[in-house]
Design an enzyme around this catalytic site. Structure first.
Site, PDB file in Angstrom:
ATOM      1  N   ARG A  87       0.819  -1.221   0.000  1.00  0.00           N
ATOM      2  CA  ARG A  87       0.000   0.000   0.000  1.00  0.00           C
ATOM      3  C   ARG A  87       0.850   1.267   0.000  1.00  0.00           C
ATOM      4  NH1 ARG A  87      -3.492  -2.053   2.988  1.00  0.00           N
ATOM      5  NH2 ARG A  87      -2.045  -3.721   3.351  1.00  0.00           N
ATOM      6  N   THR A  88       1.898   1.314   0.780  1.00  0.00           N
ATOM      7  CA  THR A  88       2.704   2.545   0.807  1.00  0.00           C
ATOM      8  C   THR A  88       3.416   2.726  -0.532  1.00  0.00           C
ATOM      9  OG1 THR A  88       3.005   2.238   3.171  1.00  0.00           O
ATOM     10  CG2 THR A  88       4.459   3.807   2.121  1.00  0.00           C
ATOM     11  N   LYS A 116      26.833  -7.949  -5.478  1.00  0.00           N
ATOM     12  CA  LYS A 116      28.245  -8.038  -5.882  1.00  0.00           C
ATOM     13  C   LYS A 116      29.140  -7.477  -4.784  1.00  0.00           C
ATOM     14  CE  LYS A 116      27.186  -7.183 -10.759  1.00  0.00           C
ATOM     15  NZ  LYS A 116      27.329  -6.158 -11.801  1.00  0.00           N
ATOM     16  N   ARG A 137      12.014   2.706   1.693  1.00  0.00           N
ATOM     17  CA  ARG A 137      11.594   1.865   2.829  1.00  0.00           C
ATOM     18  C   ARG A 137      12.695   0.851   3.089  1.00  0.00           C
ATOM     19  NH1 ARG A 137       5.983  -0.941   4.302  1.00  0.00           N
ATOM     20  NH2 ARG A 137       5.602   1.252   4.704  1.00  0.00           N
ATOM     21  N   HIS A 170       7.827   6.130  10.623  1.00  0.00           N
ATOM     22  CA  HIS A 170       7.088   6.084   9.357  1.00  0.00           C
ATOM     23  C   HIS A 170       6.404   7.452   9.241  1.00  0.00           C
ATOM     24  CE1 HIS A 170       4.971   4.715   5.970  1.00  0.00           C
ATOM     25  NE2 HIS A 170       4.453   3.588   6.422  1.00  0.00           N
TER      26      HIS A 170
HETATM   27  N1  ASP Z   1       1.953  -0.460   7.161  1.00  0.00           N
HETATM   28  C1  ASP Z   1       2.453  -0.061   8.440  1.00  0.00           C
HETATM   29  C2  ASP Z   1       3.967  -0.034   8.437  1.00  0.00           C
HETATM   30  O1  ASP Z   1       4.576  -0.138   7.397  1.00  0.00           O
HETATM   31  C3  ASP Z   1       1.881  -0.847   9.558  1.00  0.00           C
HETATM   32  C4  ASP Z   1       2.223  -2.301   9.604  1.00  0.00           C
HETATM   33  O2  ASP Z   1       2.935  -2.821   8.744  1.00  0.00           O
HETATM   34  O3  ASP Z   1       1.710  -2.933  10.536  1.00  0.00           O
HETATM   35  O4  ASP Z   1       4.556   0.128   9.491  1.00  0.00           O
END
Ligand code: ASP
Length: 353
Positions: A87-88, A116, A137, A170
């Site tokens: 989703r993110t 590598k 991320r 986050h």
């Molecule tokens: N989507 C959120 C996170 O990336 C919450 C989770 O994963 O529980 O932290």
């Protein structure tokens, strides 16, 4: 690049407080890197909320859609997501598309030259030559911060957005949570004075940490940390709240706090961080939002969740008007549009539209 980076090494930088790091994430007084919630103040949060609502209005018509798409046409973003995310990742991709930005992606470090033997720092430094924005991320706390620091040091003006850094932060989720709270309490005095319960794995849930940091910007809020004793909030965040004079209470009984809150923020158990299956020994069902709680939850309160959910909120609750987690998802995309537009200094064009 701001001269403030001169003469500071990574070790000294790491020892600074979050609020002191703010100037390193800013450029000529404007937001540049988005790394941690402590970098944001109330004025910024109010502006982001106002601008997001304006953008949503603009996007309702074809002319507005074309205007938004013209804003950052020709810019390129790298979505470097080496920790699971759908989703993110998609939310950022959609936000970039709304603004006319083209995206490239790395989803798995195993497919890059890191295999590598290249360091992750070198890998990201290489990407920064191709793109105008890096959204990142990473499972390691502080990694996005390290990259932002590195790019500042080498004077490469590419902003970094932290889209989730280990158990730590986050910040864009926290911004969308603030926008959701702001909209939900628009007719009830705003976020000031509200009581918010955070429920579940508070030890390892980065969304709760980032949102708690942001809530220090609101007057008279009270936080309830509802968690099994093994998964209670870390000391560092509690001392921050004490110092900032934010009231909070720790408990392990959800049912008791529900009648007195304005928002309940549910979270799943973060068992991907287990060292030896320790989550299995915890009875997490005591931290589920049970259907009968709807009767004791105040009528204007809201139920939030950063998603993905497991069993913390049964699907029958989705139909209740206080369950707003699906709205949070949609808000996330728009807040990210706003943030990216602000990083590239397009906020003025949007305000004037
Ligand atoms: N989507 C959120 C996170 O990336 C919450 C989770 O994963 O529980 O932290």
């Amino acid at each position: 690049m701001a001269d403030v980076m001169k003469g500071i090494d990574w070790k000294t930088f790491q020892q600074l407080r979050g609020s002191e790091k703010k100037e390193y994430f800013t450029r000529d007084g404007s937001i540049f890197h988005v790394i941690m919630s402590q970098q944001f103040d109330r004025q910024f949060l109010d502006e982001i909320c106002e601008l997001t609502t304006k953008i949503r209005g603009i996007a309702k018509g074809n002319k507005g859609v074309s205007f938004l798409q013209s804003l950052l046409q020709g810019k390129r973003a790298m979505l470097y997501f080496v920790q699971p995310s759908t989703r993110t990742f998609l939310s950022f991709m959609a936000a970039c598309q709304i603004l006319g930005i083209q995206c490239s992606e790395v989803r798995d470090a195993a497919t890059s030259s890191e295999m590598k033997g290249e360091s992750q720092e070198d890998t990201v430094r290489t990407f920064s030559s191709y793109v105008d924005l890096i959204v990142m991320r990473h499972p390691q706390s502080g990694f996005a911060e390290r990259i932002a620091f590195l790019l500042n040091q080498i004077r490469r003006p590419v902003p970094v957005i932290n889209a989730g850094s280990g158990k730590d932060q986050h910040p864009t989720q926290a911004l969308l949570d603030i926008y959701t709270l702001h909209r939900s309490f628009d007719n009830y005095g705003g976020i000031d004075g509200k009581r918010i319960a955070f429920v579940g794995d508070l030890l390892r849930g980065r969304t709760v940490r980032s949102l708690a940091y942001l809530l220090r910007n609101y007057r008279g809020v009270k936080l309830y940390f509802v968690a099994p004793p093994e998964l209670q909030m870390e000391e560092d965040l509690k001392s921050y709240l004490k110092e900032q004079k934010v009231a909070f209470e720790e408990t392990n009984t959800l049912e008791e706090v529900i009648p007195s809150v304005d928002a309940v923020y549910m979270t799943r158990i973060q068992d991907e961080y287990d060292k030896a299956g320790e989550s299995k020994r915890i009875d997490y069902s005591a931290y589920y939002f049970k259907k009968e709680y709807l009767k004791i939850l105040p009528p204007n309160a809201i139920i939030m969740h950063p998603l993905p959910r497991r069993d913390e909120i049964p699907v029958e609750i989705d139909g209740d008007k206080r369950a707003i987690y699906w709205r949070q998802v949609r808000n996330g995309m728009w807040v990210r549009v706003t943030l990216i537009a602000a990083i590239f200094r397009k906020d003025k064009d949007i305000k004037e539209y």
